[in-house]
Design an enzyme around this catalytic site. Sequence first.
Site, PDB file in Angstrom:
ATOM      1  N   PRO A 190       0.816  -1.218   0.000  1.00  0.00           N
ATOM      2  CA  PRO A 190       0.000   0.000   0.000  1.00  0.00           C
ATOM      3  C   PRO A 190       0.852   1.272   0.000  1.00  0.00           C
ATOM      4  CG  PRO A 190      -0.748  -1.532   1.694  1.00  0.00           C
ATOM      5  CD  PRO A 190       0.560  -2.055   1.192  1.00  0.00           C
ATOM      6  N   GLU A 248       2.552  -8.212   8.649  1.00  0.00           N
ATOM      7  CA  GLU A 248       2.403  -6.752   8.717  1.00  0.00           C
ATOM      8  C   GLU A 248       3.294  -6.050   7.698  1.00  0.00           C
ATOM      9  OE1 GLU A 248      -0.546  -7.089  10.820  1.00  0.00           O
ATOM     10  OE2 GLU A 248       0.154  -5.009  10.621  1.00  0.00           O
ATOM     11  N   ARG A 289      -1.900  -9.332 -20.784  1.00  0.00           N
ATOM     12  CA  ARG A 289      -2.906  -9.218 -21.835  1.00  0.00           C
ATOM     13  C   ARG A 289      -2.510  -8.162 -22.867  1.00  0.00           C
ATOM     14  NH1 ARG A 289      -6.636  -5.315 -21.342  1.00  0.00           N
ATOM     15  NH2 ARG A 289      -8.299  -6.531 -22.312  1.00  0.00           N
ATOM     16  N   ASP A 333      -8.779  -1.066 -25.390  1.00  0.00           N
ATOM     17  CA  ASP A 333      -9.307  -0.889 -24.034  1.00  0.00           C
ATOM     18  C   ASP A 333      -9.508   0.581 -23.742  1.00  0.00           C
ATOM     19  OD1 ASP A 333      -9.255  -3.508 -23.477  1.00  0.00           O
ATOM     20  OD2 ASP A 333      -7.500  -3.471 -22.164  1.00  0.00           O
TER      21      ASP A 333
HETATM   22  N1  LIG Z   1      -3.163  -2.643  -1.232  1.00  0.00           N
HETATM   23  C1  LIG Z   1      -2.043  -3.295  -1.672  1.00  0.00           C
HETATM   24  N2  LIG Z   1      -1.461  -3.083  -2.881  1.00  0.00           N
HETATM   25  O1  LIG Z   1      -0.387  -3.895  -2.946  1.00  0.00           O
HETATM   26  N3  LIG Z   1      -0.256  -4.627  -1.822  1.00  0.00           N
HETATM   27  C2  LIG Z   1      -1.273  -4.277  -1.014  1.00  0.00           C
HETATM   28  C3  LIG Z   1      -1.516  -4.820   0.323  1.00  0.00           C
HETATM   29  O2  LIG Z   1      -2.534  -4.548   0.951  1.00  0.00           O
HETATM   30  N4  LIG Z   1      -0.552  -5.633   0.822  1.00  0.00           N
HETATM   31  C4  LIG Z   1      -0.631  -6.207   2.168  1.00  0.00           C
HETATM   32  C5  LIG Z   1      -0.272  -5.139   3.186  1.00  0.00           C
HETATM   33  C6  LIG Z   1      -0.222  -5.763   4.563  1.00  0.00           C
HETATM   34  N5  LIG Z   1       0.723  -6.879   4.596  1.00  0.00           N
HETATM   35  C7  LIG Z   1       0.375  -7.929   3.650  1.00  0.00           C
HETATM   36  C8  LIG Z   1       0.319  -7.379   2.240  1.00  0.00           C
END
Ligand SMILES: Nc1nonc1C(=O)NC1CCNCC1
Length: 245
Positions: free
Chosen positions: A88, A115, A152, A167
């Site tokens: 994230p 985590e 793709r 697309d």
């Molecule tokens: N949103 C997301 N975009 O890429 N990865 C994301 C995600 O939530 N990864 C997790 C984050 C907490 N630890 C395990 C993986």
Amino acid sequence: MRFDVISIFPELIEGYFQAGVLARGRQRGLLALQVWNPRDFSDLPHQRVDDRPFGGGPGMLMMAPPLLAAIARARRENPEAPVAYLSPQGRPLRQADCQRFSHRAGMILLAGRYEGIDERVMAQVDEEWSLGDYVLAGGELPALVLMEATARLLPGFLGHEASAQEDSFAAADLLDCPHYTRPEQWEGVGVPAVLLSGDHARIARWRRGQSLLRTRARRPDLWVRRQLSVEDIRCLQEAESADES
Ligand SMILES: Nc1nonc1C(=O)NC1CCNCC1
């Protein structure tokens, strides 16, 4: 294009490549996949790959040594490939990024769990991508999304290049237009007459106009970035006047 994925759940990656376009792409030799399990690179009892965070805090972290060893192993097989970490904290993944990826010989994708990962792994990470602003249990789904959206676009992958290149998002961040197929009439609702006209230029203008209307109505974030061409304005005006009539 070769993808190397680093994941403690290889079955989640392999399983998705058993059917659909990714399976066909692999069978046709357009795509290669190798999954590396960090547990195979752990020297700890029970192939442990996680430990508690220094400084305290909830949950566990993935330790650096097994991940760095798995990355090194993948680099030996895919030496030109950049290492991309899915998290994230990464840059939001967009169609234009997948377009660029599709011209690469390969990518090494790091799918985290728990985590997160020890920050010292980032010394071997070339780019970091996010699927969106939400938290998943693992990076496997983001890795699969990146691979499918990229694969793709590979030449010959879908068998009808036009559909990948046409697309809506390939047309620089436009939402797709409405689509219709048989039956022509269903519960009193028909199909826009233009789609039955056989006038392909008019149909193309209608579709672009509908994409523009939808993008303006539903995605102001995309709309504000769009430089409208003369053709865009023409299609939009035609669509607006058709909506008013
Ligand atoms: N949103 C997301 N975009 O890429 N990865 C994301 C995600 O939530 N990864 C997790 C984050 C907490 N630890 C395990 C993986």
